[in-house]
Design an enzyme around this catalytic site. Structure first.
Site, PDB file in Angstrom:
ATOM      1  N   GLY A   1       0.769  -1.238   0.000  1.00  0.00           N
ATOM      2  CA  GLY A   1       0.000   0.000   0.000  1.00  0.00           C
ATOM      3  C   GLY A   1       0.798   1.284   0.000  1.00  0.00           C
TER       4      GLY A   1
ATOM      5  N   ASP B   1      -7.550 -10.934  -9.065  1.00  0.00           N
ATOM      6  CA  ASP B   1      -6.606 -10.988 -10.182  1.00  0.00           C
ATOM      7  C   ASP B   1      -7.062  -9.997 -11.242  1.00  0.00           C
ATOM      8  OD1 ASP B   1      -5.090 -11.574 -12.414  1.00  0.00           O
ATOM      9  OD2 ASP B   1      -5.231 -13.743 -12.171  1.00  0.00           O
TER      10      ASP B   1
ATOM     11  N   ASP C   1       3.232  -1.294  -9.976  1.00  0.00           N
ATOM     12  CA  ASP C   1       4.579  -1.556  -9.480  1.00  0.00           C
ATOM     13  C   ASP C   1       4.795  -3.062  -9.331  1.00  0.00           C
ATOM     14  OD1 ASP C   1       7.115  -0.655  -8.598  1.00  0.00           O
ATOM     15  OD2 ASP C   1       6.529  -0.918  -6.500  1.00  0.00           O
TER      16      ASP C   1
ATOM     17  N   ASP D   1      -5.134  -6.027  -5.688  1.00  0.00           N
ATOM     18  CA  ASP D   1      -4.075  -7.011  -5.480  1.00  0.00           C
ATOM     19  C   ASP D   1      -4.690  -8.351  -5.112  1.00  0.00           C
ATOM     20  OD1 ASP D   1      -0.787  -6.449  -4.809  1.00  0.00           O
ATOM     21  OD2 ASP D   1      -1.626  -8.417  -4.339  1.00  0.00           O
TER      22      ASP D   1
ATOM     23  N   LYS E   1       6.041  -0.877 -14.019  1.00  0.00           N
ATOM     24  CA  LYS E   1       7.424  -1.324 -13.825  1.00  0.00           C
ATOM     25  C   LYS E   1       7.729  -2.512 -14.731  1.00  0.00           C
ATOM     26  CE  LYS E   1       8.664  -3.358  -9.862  1.00  0.00           C
ATOM     27  NZ  LYS E   1       9.031  -3.337  -8.429  1.00  0.00           N
TER      28      LYS E   1
ATOM     29  N   TRP F   1       2.307   2.813  -2.513  1.00  0.00           N
ATOM     30  CA  TRP F   1       1.897   3.667  -3.634  1.00  0.00           C
ATOM     31  C   TRP F   1       0.493   4.229  -3.399  1.00  0.00           C
ATOM     32  CZ3 TRP F   1       3.572   2.860  -9.335  1.00  0.00           C
ATOM     33  CH2 TRP F   1       4.971   2.824  -9.404  1.00  0.00           C
TER      34      TRP F   1
END
Length: 256
Positions: free
Chosen positions: A48, A84, A109, A68, A149, A50
């Site tokens: 958490g 998902d 990320d 998540d 990312k 971000w």
């Protein structure tokens, strides 16, 4: 003091859930991602860090949703979805959390579970970034931004090329908060294109009007296309030269 210790200690002192929070801060400083009042979706948001930064940047008037597979401990002012992101059910729950609004920013990320084999870890990171990209295309409104990312490597160019087709511009950013030895970088994509045309397309159009700057105006599925050196009533073939989130430019292609 090693860089990783510096950011780890700062996160502890400032109440962030992870040192990664500073990566989003630095990405935002570099690219101007999150504005006050924005709607932000964080994919792979646990634990958490971000989400905390996104909530600070978007402010009380903004909306922040974290997604998540793992449970995210509650954060005041932030809504979370456990699931998902690649599954349609989860995407529908995200849209429900957004209350029908389109996202202004989608960030990711996510990183794969590390195997220690670089080529495999790189390929898995590209796969996750691509899944985030596809989700972002479904959630973002016109002009929205996307960040993901990915580990640097040979598969990156194909992904970047696909992202570039859907956004005004894309750049690679390596935040200072990333560990020095890491190969991670972030694809930062600005201004989501939802136009029905892309650069290089050739179309037959009719000029419906002339704008204030003297360019002819054609419509493609309701989308505005500016064509210089034309007049209302002209029917012609054009080639698209530049695409923006809400309009595009084209030139005559009669002889092509």
């Amino acid at each position: 003091m090693a860089r990783k210790d510096e950011y780890y200690n700062r996160a502890k002192q400032q109440g962030y859930r992870s040192r990664a929070a500073y990566k989003l801060e630095q990405l935002n400083e570099t690219a101007g991602l999150v504005q006050s009042g924005d709607t932000v979706v964080d994919l792979g948001a646990a634990p958490g860090g971000w989400l905390q930064v996104a909530h600070e940047l978007a402010g009380e008037g903004g909306t922040v949703v974290g997604v998540d597979l793992q449970r995210i401990k509650p954060l005041e002012g932030v809504e979370t979805v456990r699931g998902d992101m690649t599954e349609e059910e989860t995407r529908e729950r995200i849209k429900h959390a957004l209350d029908g609004e389109e996202a202004d920013v989608v960030v990711s990320d996510m990183a794969p579970n590390m195997s220690g084999e670089y080529s495999l870890d790189h390929a898995r990171s590209v796969y996750l970034a691509r899944m985030a990209f596809e989700t972002a295309c479904e959630l973002l409104g016109p002009g929205g931004d996307f960040v993901a990312k990915v580990f640097d490597g040979p598969d990156l160019n194909d992904l970047k090329r696909d992202v570039e087709r859907e956004f005004d511009y894309v750049r690679e950013v390596r935040p200072e908060a990333s560990r020095k030895e890491s190969s991670e970088l972030y694809l930062v994509a600005k201004r989501r294109l939802t136009a029905p045309v892309r650069v290089g397309d050739k179309l037959d159009v009719e000029i419906e009007d002339v704008g204030n700057e003297g360019d002819g105006i054609a419509k493609v599925e309701g989308f505005t296309l500016f064509v210089p050196d034309t007049e209302a009533g002209d029917s012609l073939r054009v080639r698209v030269t530049d695409v923006k989130p809400r309009f595009a430019f084209a030139t005559r292609a009669d002889g092509e």
